[in-house]
Motif scaffolding. Structure first.
Motif, PDB file in Angstrom:
ATOM      1  N   UNK A  21       0.838  -1.203   0.000  1.00  0.00           N
ATOM      2  CA  UNK A  21       0.000   0.000   0.000  1.00  0.00           C
ATOM      3  C   UNK A  21       0.876   1.258   0.000  1.00  0.00           C
ATOM      4  N   UNK A  22       0.692   2.171  -0.965  1.00  0.00           N
ATOM      5  CA  UNK A  22       1.522   3.368  -1.006  1.00  0.00           C
ATOM      6  C   UNK A  22       1.206   4.328   0.129  1.00  0.00           C
ATOM      7  N   UNK A  23       0.020   4.213   0.699  1.00  0.00           N
ATOM      8  CA  UNK A  23      -0.372   5.127   1.774  1.00  0.00           C
ATOM      9  C   UNK A  23       0.268   4.761   3.096  1.00  0.00           C
ATOM     10  N   UNK A  24       0.124   3.507   3.511  1.00  0.00           N
ATOM     11  CA  UNK A  24       0.562   3.128   4.855  1.00  0.00           C
ATOM     12  C   UNK A  24       1.605   2.018   4.847  1.00  0.00           C
ATOM     13  N   UNK A  25       2.002   1.512   3.664  1.00  0.00           N
ATOM     14  CA  UNK A  25       3.036   0.480   3.624  1.00  0.00           C
ATOM     15  C   UNK A  25       2.566  -0.878   4.095  1.00  0.00           C
ATOM     16  N   UNK A  26       1.274  -1.095   4.069  1.00  0.00           N
ATOM     17  CA  UNK A  26       0.711  -2.347   4.561  1.00  0.00           C
ATOM     18  C   UNK A  26       0.696  -3.367   3.434  1.00  0.00           C
ATOM     19  N   UNK A  27       1.106  -4.602   3.751  1.00  0.00           N
ATOM     20  CA  UNK A  27       1.059  -5.657   2.750  1.00  0.00           C
ATOM     21  C   UNK A  27       0.902  -7.004   3.431  1.00  0.00           C
ATOM     22  N   UNK A  28      -0.175  -7.663   3.153  1.00  0.00           N
ATOM     23  CA  UNK A  28      -0.416  -9.015   3.637  1.00  0.00           C
ATOM     24  C   UNK A  28      -0.191  -9.174   5.140  1.00  0.00           C
ATOM     25  N   UNK A  29      -0.913  -8.370   5.896  1.00  0.00           N
ATOM     26  CA  UNK A  29      -0.942  -8.596   7.333  1.00  0.00           C
ATOM     27  C   UNK A  29       0.136  -7.911   8.137  1.00  0.00           C
ATOM     28  N   UNK A  30       1.003  -7.106   7.518  1.00  0.00           N
ATOM     29  CA  UNK A  30       1.975  -6.362   8.306  1.00  0.00           C
ATOM     30  C   UNK A  30       2.406  -5.127   7.533  1.00  0.00           C
ATOM     31  N   UNK A  31       2.956  -4.163   8.260  1.00  0.00           N
ATOM     32  CA  UNK A  31       3.472  -2.955   7.624  1.00  0.00           C
ATOM     33  C   UNK A  31       4.916  -3.229   7.221  1.00  0.00           C
ATOM     34  N   UNK A  32       5.213  -3.149   5.928  1.00  0.00           N
ATOM     35  CA  UNK A  32       6.567  -3.429   5.472  1.00  0.00           C
ATOM     36  C   UNK A  32       7.337  -2.152   5.186  1.00  0.00           C
TER      37      UNK A  32
ATOM     38  N   UNK B   7       9.400   6.309   4.047  1.00  0.00           N
ATOM     39  CA  UNK B   7      10.291   5.470   3.263  1.00  0.00           C
ATOM     40  C   UNK B   7       9.705   5.172   1.897  1.00  0.00           C
ATOM     41  N   UNK B   8       8.399   5.013   1.869  1.00  0.00           N
ATOM     42  CA  UNK B   8       7.729   4.791   0.580  1.00  0.00           C
ATOM     43  C   UNK B   8       7.950   6.002  -0.328  1.00  0.00           C
ATOM     44  N   UNK B   9       7.859   7.196   0.277  1.00  0.00           N
ATOM     45  CA  UNK B   9       8.072   8.405  -0.521  1.00  0.00           C
ATOM     46  C   UNK B   9       9.515   8.506  -0.994  1.00  0.00           C
ATOM     47  N   UNK B  10      10.419   8.151  -0.088  1.00  0.00           N
ATOM     48  CA  UNK B  10      11.838   8.216  -0.443  1.00  0.00           C
ATOM     49  C   UNK B  10      12.147   7.243  -1.568  1.00  0.00           C
ATOM     50  N   UNK B  11      11.539   6.082  -1.513  1.00  0.00           N
ATOM     51  CA  UNK B  11      11.775   5.081  -2.549  1.00  0.00           C
ATOM     52  C   UNK B  11      11.169   5.523  -3.873  1.00  0.00           C
ATOM     53  N   UNK B  12      10.102   6.332  -3.774  1.00  0.00           N
ATOM     54  CA  UNK B  12       9.431   6.774  -4.991  1.00  0.00           C
ATOM     55  C   UNK B  12      10.265   7.803  -5.741  1.00  0.00           C
TER      56      UNK B  12
END
Lengths: 242, 65
Positions: B43-54, B59-64
């Motif tokens: 998820x680009x908003x909260x970094x959630x993926x399959x049951x946990x925040x990764x 960091x998502x913004x930095x990676x973008x």
């Protein structure tokens, strides 16, 4: 015919592709290096500092490259894991004395040294095999010193690939995370409490409703969870959880 | 030199393009923050993926970048 043609060419010549894979795999191992290693490092302009990665054990690349480099990374780790027992065996014949001291020299002449060399040989061989794949001494050192001990006893599946939502700005390529498992693992969802059969003398109507509802919901949850999970990762996760 | 004998009708062009339709991206909503996201992605908003925040947000913004 497409017989036995494996892998992606990634728009590169063979040598370019090999170099890319080595660089990607090494880059992933190098993210685990100590933050102190970045002290005094500057980018090409000579002014901008090089910062340590925000996340250790993780690189962001395109999904295709991530999937291509995954097997190489895993092979390196497997080789390194197999070297660990040999290194442990060699510890018995090792010395703690500093190099070129008199103690060290006596050890060097002794039978223990010969035994140590013999015991270390498979580990040294493993290091050389990995080095031939990565061609990066620092990455190999990090792999053998830091990464492999974490994965000892794990039967493969050391890395995972996760897609990112935002594509690359330049070419709209799908970006993905390639990372070592162990951090950011899925947490097992707390399963619903099992119905107790201790209160058998409870009213019959309550008992039946409770037993009927719970197993159904549990099964449904499990089904959706497995459907969402990529097969490889599901297998990897299950082994950690159990 | 080979030349077309007849006018290429609009129907002919249309039938050729009958299978050219694009399919829209499969979208779902993030179970944590309800952002609309493509399926099987972090998820680009909260970094959630399959049951946990990764991935934390910054960091998502930095990676973008």
């Amino acid at each position: 015919m497409r017989h036995k043609r494996k892998g992606r060419r990634l728009g590169r010549s063979s040598s370019h592709r090999v170099a890319l894979m080595r660089n990607l795999a090494s880059a992933l191992f190098l993210t685990e290096r100590d933050d102190l290693a970045y002290e005094g490092l500057f980018q090409a302009d000579g002014k901008t500092k090089v910062n340590p990665p925000t996340h250790k054990g993780r690189i962001v690349t395109t999904i295709q490259k991530a999937k291509e480099v995954k097997p190489l990374v895993e092979k390196c780790i497997t080789i390194a894991c197999k070297a660990i027992p040999h290194e442990r065996e060699a510890e018995k014949f090792a010395t703690t004395a500093e190099r070129n001291t008199s103690d060290w020299k006596t050890w060097r002449e002794s039978e223990n040294h010969a035994k140590w060399v013999a015991a270390m040989a498979p580990a040294v061989n493993a290091r050389r095999r990995v080095f031939s794949m990565l061609r990066d001494k620092e990455a190999v050192a990090i792999l053998f010193g830091d990464v492999a001990p974490r994965f000892e006893g794990r039967p493969g599946g050391y890395t995972r690939v996760m897609r990112l939502a935002k594509p690359r700005l330049g070419d709209n390529g799908t970006r993905a995370i390639l990372e070592f498992v162990g951090k950011h693992d899925r947490v097992a969802a707390a399963s619903a409490p099992k119905p107790s059969f201790a209160s058998d003398d409870a009213p019959a109507a309550e008992e039946t409703s409770a037993t009927e509802e719970k197993p159904v919901s549990e099964e449904a949850e499990a089904a959706t969870a497995t459907a969402e999970a990529p097969a490889e990762e599901a297998a990897a996760e299950e082994s950690t959880e159990s | 030199m080979a030349v077309p004998k007849r006018k290429h009708s609009n129907a002919r062009s249309g039938s050729r393009r009958a299978h050219n339709a694009l399919t829209s991206k499969q979208l779902t909503s993030c179970p944590k923050c309800s952002t609309t996201v493509p399926t099987h992605v972090v998820c680009p908003g909260c970094g959630y993926y399959m049951g946990r925040v990764v991935m934390a947000e910054q960091q998502e913004e930095a990676a973008a970048e």
